[in-house]
Design a protein around this motif. Structure first.
Motif, PDB file in Angstrom:
ATOM      1  N   GLU A 103     -10.195 -14.766   7.044  1.00  0.00           N
ATOM      2  CA  GLU A 103      -8.736 -14.876   6.930  1.00  0.00           C
ATOM      3  C   GLU A 103      -8.089 -13.497   7.038  1.00  0.00           C
ATOM      4  O   GLU A 103      -8.707 -12.475   6.758  1.00  0.00           O
ATOM      5  CB  GLU A 103      -8.371 -15.511   5.586  1.00  0.00           C
ATOM      6  N   ALA A 104      -6.821 -13.480   7.417  1.00  0.00           N
ATOM      7  CA  ALA A 104      -6.066 -12.233   7.575  1.00  0.00           C
ATOM      8  C   ALA A 104      -5.836 -11.559   6.215  1.00  0.00           C
ATOM      9  O   ALA A 104      -5.779 -12.227   5.175  1.00  0.00           O
ATOM     10  CB  ALA A 104      -4.731 -12.509   8.245  1.00  0.00           C
ATOM     11  N   VAL A 105      -5.729 -10.243   6.246  1.00  0.00           N
ATOM     12  CA  VAL A 105      -5.424  -9.452   5.053  1.00  0.00           C
ATOM     13  C   VAL A 105      -4.136  -8.681   5.304  1.00  0.00           C
ATOM     14  O   VAL A 105      -3.670  -8.590   6.436  1.00  0.00           O
ATOM     15  CB  VAL A 105      -6.586  -8.496   4.692  1.00  0.00           C
ATOM     16  N   ASN A 106      -3.554  -8.088   4.246  1.00  0.00           N
ATOM     17  CA  ASN A 106      -2.219  -7.514   4.401  1.00  0.00           C
ATOM     18  C   ASN A 106      -2.139  -5.987   4.280  1.00  0.00           C
ATOM     19  O   ASN A 106      -1.044  -5.455   4.196  1.00  0.00           O
ATOM     20  CB  ASN A 106      -1.261  -8.161   3.391  1.00  0.00           C
ATOM     21  N   THR A 107      -3.248  -5.283   4.271  1.00  0.00           N
ATOM     22  CA  THR A 107      -3.201  -3.821   4.227  1.00  0.00           C
ATOM     23  C   THR A 107      -3.903  -3.246   5.454  1.00  0.00           C
ATOM     24  O   THR A 107      -4.711  -3.918   6.082  1.00  0.00           O
ATOM     25  CB  THR A 107      -3.890  -3.273   2.959  1.00  0.00           C
ATOM     26  N   ARG A 108      -3.581  -1.991   5.792  1.00  0.00           N
ATOM     27  CA  ARG A 108      -4.193  -1.368   6.953  1.00  0.00           C
ATOM     28  C   ARG A 108      -5.692  -1.216   6.770  1.00  0.00           C
ATOM     29  O   ARG A 108      -6.486  -1.557   7.643  1.00  0.00           O
ATOM     30  CB  ARG A 108      -3.567   0.011   7.217  1.00  0.00           C
ATOM     31  N   ARG A 136     -11.729  -5.983   7.828  1.00  0.00           N
ATOM     32  CA  ARG A 136     -11.839  -7.303   8.474  1.00  0.00           C
ATOM     33  C   ARG A 136     -12.325  -7.165   9.914  1.00  0.00           C
ATOM     34  O   ARG A 136     -13.225  -7.888  10.349  1.00  0.00           O
ATOM     35  CB  ARG A 136     -10.486  -8.002   8.432  1.00  0.00           C
ATOM     36  N   SER A 190      -9.320  -3.300  -1.845  1.00  0.00           N
ATOM     37  CA  SER A 190      -8.482  -2.419  -2.660  1.00  0.00           C
ATOM     38  C   SER A 190      -9.030  -1.001  -2.588  1.00  0.00           C
ATOM     39  O   SER A 190     -10.212  -0.784  -2.328  1.00  0.00           O
ATOM     40  CB  SER A 190      -8.425  -2.896  -4.113  1.00  0.00           C
ATOM     41  N   ALA A 198     -10.545  -9.661   0.249  1.00  0.00           N
ATOM     42  CA  ALA A 198      -9.577  -8.804  -0.433  1.00  0.00           C
ATOM     43  C   ALA A 198     -10.151  -7.393  -0.475  1.00  0.00           C
ATOM     44  O   ALA A 198     -11.343  -7.209  -0.750  1.00  0.00           O
ATOM     45  CB  ALA A 198      -9.314  -9.308  -1.847  1.00  0.00           C
ATOM     46  N   GLN A 204      -7.342  -4.583   6.938  1.00  0.00           N
ATOM     47  CA  GLN A 204      -7.463  -5.042   8.321  1.00  0.00           C
ATOM     48  C   GLN A 204      -8.611  -4.324   9.021  1.00  0.00           C
ATOM     49  O   GLN A 204      -9.342  -4.928   9.810  1.00  0.00           O
ATOM     50  CB  GLN A 204      -6.151  -4.803   9.073  1.00  0.00           C
TER      51      GLN A 204
END
Length: 187
Positions: A58-63, A69, A95, A93, A66
């Motif tokens: 699934e897509a992630v929201n940080t550079r 991923r 961090s 996820a 990504q």
């Protein structure tokens, strides 16, 4: 036959017996590559490589998330991209925690000139057909970098550390997922 000749003959026989015992024990071991498609004797347990190719991430929201991923997609599929008909869905996820480490050189600001970035990647692998989670895990990796006085150089050094950490973390996560899929298929 003298006493030293008897000892050397006994030692030779003992050595040959030990060698045969080790060879017998070693022949019972089964060693196979983790990522191979070959199966154990009966063909019932395929390797983890096929399982890795059936994972959609699934897509992630940080550079940096990504980047992690993208590295995982490349490692799972050999550069072929995401599978069209995936068997598993992976929620990923990522961090980052940055710790200022040390003042290596003395400057007027007294600010740290080196830092360590700790990237953590967590995942939950779910079977799409049933919706049940089949594996979950988390791995972490550090990446050190210099913090020069120039702001752009500092930003670029941190980004390079994030990219390095993402590549290494992708390798760790791939190994962890392959091991869990291998155990899942063996059961």
């Amino acid at each position: 036959m003298s006493l030293p000749d008897r000892r050397s003959a006994a030692l030779r026989r003992l050595g040959v017996a030990a060698l045969l015992a080790v060879a017998t024990l070693a022949s019972a071991c089964t060693v196979r590559p983790l990522y191979s498609d070959a199966s154990i004797e009966t063909g019932a347990v395929p390797g983890a490589a096929e399982g890795l190719r059936q994972i959609s991430i699934e897509a992630v929201n940080t550079r940096y998330g990504q980047q992690l991923r993208n590295d995982l997609i490349f490692l799972f599929n050999g550069g072929a991209g995401q599978p069209a008909q995936a068997k598993y869905r992976m929620a990923l996820a990522a961090s980052v925690l940055v710790l200022d480490e040390a003042v290596v050189e003395v400057d007027n600001d007294g600010r740290p000139t080196a830092a360590t970035l700790h990237m953590t990647g967590s995942y939950v692998l779910t079977e799409i057909a049933t919706g049940k989670p089949v594996a979950r895990g988390s791995r972490s990796i550090p990446a050190s970098y210099d913090q020069p006085a120039q702001e752009f150089a500092n930003v670029r050094a941190r980004r390079d550390a994030e990219d390095r950490a993402a590549r290494e973390l992708a390798e760790l996560l791939r190994l962890d997922i392959a091991q869990k899929l291998s155990k899942l298929k063996a059961a």
